[in-house]
Design a protein around this motif. Structure first.
Motif, short mmCIF file in Angstrom:
data_model
loop_
_atom_site.label_atom_id
_atom_site.label_comp_id
_atom_site.label_asym_id
_atom_site.label_seq_id
_atom_site.Cartn_x
_atom_site.Cartn_y
_atom_site.Cartn_z
N PRO A 59 0.83 -1.14 -0.12
CA PRO A 59 0.03 -0.02 0.04
C PRO A 59 0.99 1.21 -0.05
CG PRO A 59 -0.03 -1.11 2.22
CD PRO A 59 0.67 -2.02 1.28
N GLY A 62 -3.25 7.11 -0.50
CA GLY A 62 -4.40 7.45 -1.05
C GLY A 62 -5.06 6.32 -1.51
N ALA A 63 -5.17 5.09 -0.82
CA ALA A 63 -5.63 4.00 -1.28
C ALA A 63 -5.34 3.51 -2.42
CB ALA A 63 -7.45 4.06 -1.38
N THR A 64 -4.02 3.46 -2.76
CA THR A 64 -3.27 3.16 -3.91
C THR A 64 -2.21 2.10 -3.63
OG1 THR A 64 -3.80 5.30 -4.92
CG2 THR A 64 -2.01 3.96 -5.96
N SER A 65 -2.06 1.15 -4.57
CA SER A 65 -0.58 0.23 -4.31
C SER A 65 0.28 0.43 -5.20
CB SER A 65 -1.51 -1.11 -3.99
OG SER A 65 -1.71 -1.62 -5.22
N SER B 32 -1.60 -6.13 -1.11
CA SER B 32 -2.54 -5.07 -1.19
C SER B 32 -3.63 -5.00 -2.36
CB SER B 32 -2.11 -3.67 -1.13
OG SER B 32 -2.97 -2.58 -1.57
N HIS B 34 -5.71 -2.59 -3.16
CA HIS B 34 -5.69 -1.18 -3.91
C HIS B 34 -5.44 -1.18 -5.27
CE1 HIS B 34 -7.42 0.55 -0.32
NE2 HIS B 34 -6.21 0.37 0.30
N PRO B 35 -6.02 -0.34 -5.83
CA PRO B 35 -5.38 -0.22 -7.37
C PRO B 35 -3.96 0.25 -7.67
CG PRO B 35 -6.97 1.51 -6.89
CD PRO B 35 -7.06 0.54 -5.77
N ASP B 36 -3.02 -0.08 -8.27
CA ASP B 36 -1.68 0.31 -8.35
C ASP B 36 -1.43 1.55 -9.18
OD1 ASP B 36 -1.74 -0.38 -11.13
OD2 ASP B 36 -0.34 -2.28 -10.86
#
Lengths: 211, 122
Positions: A59, A62-65, B32, B34-36
């Motif tokens: 992670p 901002g809720a991105t990985s 994770s 979450h979007p990459d």
């Protein structure tokens, strides 16, 4: 995630497919000259490690990985030609077996991840090692890996912009912005693994005493 | 003389193999979701829906083995299979490449590695 089908228009994916195929063919020739048969298991293992590490999205803000790419690692261990072939093999398996990354855009993914990634990382690593005469290897490794991610993401941004998806400036800002963060993960993993596998070349005592 | 070389210690390479299998098999389900980076940008700029797939025959789409009720096992198994396939494919490709070369300059020095990769003569 690598570029999926549909993100690049026909002129862009056809052009990158042709250039990508030529780059891989050339790199295979170079690899043939560079690879030692004793290295085969090590090269294969690094490819397998890169595949596994790419699955581990970490992670970021901002809720991105983000996830590891590996071009810099493979090329500082084996040189950029072998490195780019290892990365190409990973991308091909991911696209065909796991539907990660498109088929029409395979050339684009290979150019950005396998070639821009490997050669940027390797170039910075080599230049840094020369400049600092071998000191600060882990700092150089981290920087090389970080830049390789930023460069690869800039490549993707420019291809998206060329496809008319969005403006070049906006594309670069958005892609490079996120990948400046993701690159920190790349730097960390590359530094750890390269530091573990690379040692100083101190001649063995018995070699020194040989006539 | 080159300043660095790849380690010749088998234990280190074996450890890397173990780490690879653990990462692919045990850690991958906890990655994770979450979007990459690219997905985030595509979402923010409204072109994520352009994504399509021209290849629907992938045996393990999205890194999951179909038909297993437990997510961790679906993903972990796909990871292990992928890591082994990767090892086998690269090994075969590199074997073919070095084999060809050996046939060409038979009897001569097979050359030392390049970059950081030259090995110590043991």
């Amino acid at each position: 995630m690598h570029i999926p089908d549909g993100f690049l228009d026909a002129k862009t994916w056809i052009t990158t497919s042709v250039i990508g195929a030529a780059a891989v063919a050339y790199s295979l020739q170079k690899t043939k000259l560079a690879v030692d048969s004793k290295q085969v298991p090590k090269v294969a293992l690094i490819g397998s490690f890169i595949f596994a590490a790419q699955m581990l999205n970490f992670p970021i803000a901002g809720a991105t990985s983000g996830h590891f790419l590996g071009g810099t690692l493979a090329s500082i261990l084996f040189g950029p030609w072998i490195g780019s072939i290892v990365m190409t093999a990973v991308l091909i398996i991911q696209a065909f077996v796991f539907q990660d990354g498109g088929i029409t855009v395979l050339g684009a993914n290979i150019l950005c991840t396998a070639f821009i990634g490997s050669f940027t990382g390797y170039g910075i690593y080599k230049a840094g090692m020369k400049l600092l005469t071998g000191r600060g290897r882990s700092v150089i490794t981290f920087a090389a890996a970080w830049f390789s991610i930023v460069a690869a993401s800039a490549g993707v941004a420019l291809l998206l912009a060329w496809s008319g998806t969005f403006e070049p400036g906006t594309a670069l800002k958005a892609m490079v912005g996120w990948h400046m963060l993701i690159g920190l993960g790349e730097g960390l993993i590359t530094t750890l693994v390269a530091g573990y596998l690379i040692e100083r070349n101190i001649p063995l005592a018995k070699e020194v005493t040989l006539p | 003389m080159k300043e660095t070389r790849l380690t010749a210690r088998k234990g280190k390479w074996l450890a890397l193999l173990v780490v690879t299998l653990l990462a692919a098999g045990l850690l991958s389900p906890w990655a994770s979701s979450h979007p990459d980076g690219l997905e985030r940008v595509a979402e923010d700029y409204g072109f994520l829906n352009q994504a399509e797939s021209v290849h629907e025959l992938a045996p393990m789409p999205d890194y999951e083995v179909a038909g297993i009720p437990w997510t961790a096992l679906r993903v972990g198994l796909a990871g292990i299979i992928g890591a082994i396939v990767m090892l086998a494919v690269l090994w075969a490709v590199m074997r073919v490449i070095t084999g060809r070369r050996r046939g060409r300059d038979d009897g001569t020095d097979h050359g030392r590695g390049t970059g950081a990769s030259s090995e110590s003569a043991q």
